[in-house]
Design a protein around this motif. Structure first.
Motif, PDB file in Angstrom:
ATOM      1  N   THR A 167       0.816  -1.217   0.000  1.00 29.74           N
ATOM      2  CA  THR A 167       0.000   0.000   0.000  1.00 29.74           C
ATOM      3  C   THR A 167       0.852   1.271   0.000  1.00 29.74           C
ATOM      4  O   THR A 167       0.408   2.312  -0.486  1.00 29.74           O
ATOM      5  N   LYS A 168       2.043   1.184   0.518  1.00 24.83           N
ATOM      6  CA  LYS A 168       2.952   2.341   0.562  1.00 24.83           C
ATOM      7  C   LYS A 168       3.281   2.853  -0.839  1.00 24.83           C
ATOM      8  O   LYS A 168       3.587   4.036  -1.028  1.00 24.83           O
ATOM      9  N   TYR A 169       3.189   1.972  -1.836  1.00 23.92           N
ATOM     10  CA  TYR A 169       3.661   2.309  -3.178  1.00 23.92           C
ATOM     11  C   TYR A 169       2.524   2.644  -4.154  1.00 23.92           C
ATOM     12  O   TYR A 169       2.738   2.721  -5.359  1.00 23.92           O
ATOM     13  N   ALA A 170       1.322   2.876  -3.642  1.00 27.07           N
ATOM     14  CA  ALA A 170       0.180   3.164  -4.514  1.00 27.07           C
ATOM     15  C   ALA A 170       0.417   4.404  -5.366  1.00 27.07           C
ATOM     16  O   ALA A 170       0.143   4.398  -6.574  1.00 27.07           O
ATOM     17  N   ASP A 171       0.925   5.478  -4.762  1.00 29.44           N
ATOM     18  CA  ASP A 171       1.152   6.714  -5.528  1.00 29.44           C
ATOM     19  C   ASP A 171       2.242   6.516  -6.574  1.00 29.44           C
ATOM     20  O   ASP A 171       2.135   7.009  -7.700  1.00 29.44           O
ATOM     21  N   PHE A 172       3.302   5.812  -6.187  1.00 26.24           N
ATOM     22  CA  PHE A 172       4.367   5.513  -7.149  1.00 26.24           C
ATOM     23  C   PHE A 172       3.826   4.727  -8.337  1.00 26.24           C
ATOM     24  O   PHE A 172       4.136   5.031  -9.494  1.00 26.24           O
ATOM     25  N   LEU A 173       2.999   3.734  -8.067  1.00 27.52           N
ATOM     26  CA  LEU A 173       2.463   2.890  -9.144  1.00 27.52           C
ATOM     27  C   LEU A 173       1.506   3.663 -10.035  1.00 27.52           C
ATOM     28  O   LEU A 173       1.527   3.503 -11.263  1.00 27.52           O
ATOM     29  N   ARG A 174       0.690   4.520  -9.448  1.00 26.61           N
ATOM     30  CA  ARG A 174      -0.215   5.328 -10.268  1.00 26.61           C
ATOM     31  C   ARG A 174       0.574   6.255 -11.187  1.00 26.61           C
ATOM     32  O   ARG A 174       0.252   6.421 -12.367  1.00 26.61           O
ATOM     33  N   ALA A 175       1.629   6.855 -10.653  1.00 21.06           N
ATOM     34  CA  ALA A 175       2.464   7.734 -11.481  1.00 21.06           C
ATOM     35  C   ALA A 175       3.147   6.945 -12.592  1.00 21.06           C
ATOM     36  O   ALA A 175       3.249   7.407 -13.731  1.00 21.06           O
ATOM     37  N   LEU A 176       3.605   5.740 -12.260  1.00 22.26           N
ATOM     38  CA  LEU A 176       4.262   4.893 -13.262  1.00 22.26           C
ATOM     39  C   LEU A 176       3.319   4.611 -14.427  1.00 22.26           C
ATOM     40  O   LEU A 176       3.719   4.678 -15.602  1.00 22.26           O
ATOM     41  N   LEU A 197      -6.042   0.097  -8.869  1.00 25.45           N
ATOM     42  CA  LEU A 197      -5.523   1.079  -7.916  1.00 25.45           C
ATOM     43  C   LEU A 197      -6.655   1.911  -7.327  1.00 25.45           C
ATOM     44  O   LEU A 197      -6.629   2.281  -6.143  1.00 25.45           O
ATOM     45  N   ASP A 198      -7.658   2.209  -8.143  1.00 26.26           N
ATOM     46  CA  ASP A 198      -8.815   2.967  -7.647  1.00 26.26           C
ATOM     47  C   ASP A 198      -9.557   2.206  -6.550  1.00 26.26           C
ATOM     48  O   ASP A 198     -10.111   2.806  -5.626  1.00 26.26           O
ATOM     49  N   LEU A 199      -9.576   0.877  -6.646  1.00 24.71           N
ATOM     50  CA  LEU A 199     -10.240   0.053  -5.637  1.00 24.71           C
ATOM     51  C   LEU A 199      -9.448   0.010  -4.338  1.00 24.71           C
ATOM     52  O   LEU A 199      -9.996  -0.281  -3.268  1.00 24.71           O
ATOM     53  N   GLY A 200      -8.151   0.302  -4.428  1.00 25.07           N
ATOM     54  CA  GLY A 200      -7.293   0.268  -3.259  1.00 25.07           C
ATOM     55  C   GLY A 200      -6.476  -1.007  -3.174  1.00 25.07           C
ATOM     56  O   GLY A 200      -6.972  -2.092  -3.486  1.00 25.07           O
ATOM     57  N   LEU A 201      -5.220  -0.870  -2.767  1.00 23.63           N
ATOM     58  CA  LEU A 201      -4.328  -2.012  -2.647  1.00 23.63           C
ATOM     59  C   LEU A 201      -4.395  -2.600  -1.247  1.00 23.63           C
ATOM     60  O   LEU A 201      -4.842  -1.941  -0.303  1.00 23.63           O
TER      61      LEU A 201
END
Length: 514
Positions: A167-176, A197-201
């Motif tokens: 969950t810590k990397y959600a923003d990184f993954l969305r940007a990727l 990602l919208d559903l949440g990790l």
């Protein structure tokens, strides 16, 4: 110096024999790898076998053999099959390799050293699919079964495990996924991951208690237990450990230019794997291509569901290259497609025997008859110009411009095959040969047709390597110093001149069915 191109496939799970689904992915990746070699890239092509996990241990136990002996047998079966299918891999990795085990341990320790809070202990309970080696969410369960393994019973599992803080990397993954839209293709798969990602990790349980057939997780639990590393946290790093990681020099190959995987494991390769790499401070792969499935009667090939087709029977029907052609031409590499014996028969007869094979036979026979087997000299014609327009589409379908679409590349080449057959009929060389005054016109026609065949042979080499070399020999290219069709670079096609090649008609490339 040529630009590197490190391409990987998913490593197959070692719980059964290779089937069409496995073969389709390897053939697609093989065509891409062979294409890139002819494009002048420095290719390293990796495939292999995922050999740990509960499912392997259970299958080995059911057979009454140790897990290592079982996976050795499976690895041999896969390597023999890829040899028969002419898969030109440079490296076959096994997750039981000592170097891989060392690399996985080093990666986990590197993550822990850089981000110690990324690993934590917690008791978890939920429905576990042994087929996927994953805990399943409610939307992944249908009628009490995993949607991907409907014949397997889900297991309610409760354990205290090590977790990875995904969950810590959600923003990184969305940007990727948003800032680098070509990281995951085709577009439909990227949209699926953004929706996920919208559903949440959720954080991942990455160890299994009491699982002996696994790489030991290097962190000891608070209770003093060494647990087994979850199979995916072991399998995904194979792309990295294959480069020699953690030893010096691994950076010369990493990051990979392309991961080729099935759409069912997109989440693992574009959510979990990039997060692991980011946690370790390592670059993510440049691109992931998630292909669809080969279906039989609308159902996916699967050992667990009993949807199977004998690969040996399919290869024996018309030969290996015909099967390679059929799967890569018939099944879109950006979606799903059906296998049927009727379509296989139709493609073989219409595309290979009647169109391409017959063209080669007629042209070579006429060069032998009208020019004593020596290709005459003649200038480029409008037919050549038309072909190069189609070959531009061929390259765009294979060089990454529009993705990796072998079915579209082959369709482009077969437009040139159709044009050549139409040219034979409209130019009527047999009529020209009757008039000595039209000798130069006959020479122009025959030279143009041989140029078309030579270009087609070079372009089909990534897809039908053995048949390409067989035709290349009949065209007389090796004797003229062009040893193999696969050695001809695509940037040489415009200047490829078969003048004075001595053709020799051989056995039919694609014999018509009896």
């Amino acid at each position: 110096m040529s630009t590197p191109f490190y391409i990987t496939t998913a490593i197959d799970y070692a719980n059964g024999e290779p089937h069409h689904g496995h073969a389709y992915e390897k053939l697609g990746a093989d065509a891409i790898a062979r294409y890139m070699r002819q494009a002048g890239r420095q290719v390293h092509f990796l495939t292999g076998l995922d050999e740990h996990g509960q499912k392997v241990a259970q299958t080995a136990e059911a057979r009454g053999v140790p897990p290592q002996a079982f996976v050795d047998e499976i690895a041999d079966a896969f390597q023999r099959m890829w040899g028969r299918l002419e898969i030109s891999y440079d490296q076959f990795i096994r997750t039981t390799d000592a170097a891989h085990k060392r690399g996985v341990k080093a990666l986990i320790e590197r993550i822990h050293a850089r981000n110690p809070d990324d690993f934590y202990e917690q008791t978890y309970e939920g429905w576990y699919c042994v087929g996927c080696e994953l805990f399943k969410r409610d939307n992944e369960i249908e009628n009490g079964h995993c949607v991907l393994h409907p014949t397997r019973e889900l297991q309610w599992t409760q354990e205290r495990n090590w977790f990875f803080r995904l969950t810590k990397y959600a923003d990184f993954l969305r940007a990727l996924l948003t800032e680098n839209p070509t990281f995951l293709r085709p577009e439909s798969r990227r949209n699926e991951m953004l929706a996920l990602l919208d559903l949440g990790l959720e954080d991942l349980s990455i160890t299994r208690s009491r699982l002996a057939w696994a790489i030991p997780f290097p962190l000891v639990s608070s209770g003093g237990e060494t647990q087994g590393t979850w199979v995916w946290f072991d399998a995904l790093p194979n792309y990295l450990t294959a480069t020699g990681f953690p030893d010096a020099g691994f950076e010369s190959r990493w990051p990979a230019q392309l991961h080729v995987v099935g759409k069912d494991i997109t989440r693992l390769h574009t959510i979990v794997w990039p997060a692991m790499l980011q946690a370790a401070g390592l670059p993510v792969p440049q691109q992931v291509w998630a292909h669809g499935f080969v279906l039989l009667g609308g159902e996916r090939f699967s050992k667990s569901s009993g949807v199977r087709l004998d690969l040996g029977e399919a290869m024996d029907r018309y030969g290996v290259d015909a099967l390679r052609y059929f799967l890569l031409r018939e099944v879109p590499f950006d979606g799903d497609g059906n296998f049927s014996w009727e379509r296989f028969d139709d493609r073989y007869t219409s595309d290979l025997a009647n169109a391409f094979g017959n063209l080669a036979s007629r042209v070579i026979s006429m060069v032998e008859k009208y020019f004593d087997g020596e290709v005459p000299a003649a200038a480029r014609t409008v037919v050549d110009d038309a072909d190069f327009a189609d070959l531009a589409d061929f390259h765009a379908a294979m060089d990454g411009t529009r993705g990796y679409l072998p079915h579209e590349a082959l369709a482009a080449v077969w437009r040139t095959v159709a044009r050549a057959n139409e040219f034979v009929q409209s130019a009527a060389p047999w009529a020209l040969a009757k008039d000595p005054a039209r000798r130069a016109e006959l020479a122009s026609v025959m030279a143009s047709l041989v140029r078309q065949l030579a270009r087609q042979t070079v372009c089909v080499a990534p897809f039908m390597p053995a048949k390409a070399e067989e035709l290349w020999t009949q065209l007389g290219a090796p004797a003229a110093g062009r040893a193999r069709a696969a050695d001809v670079r695509f940037d040489e096609l415009a200047s490829l001149d078969p003048t004075a090649w001595r053709v020799t008609k051989g056995a039919p490339l694609f014999p018509r069915p009896a």
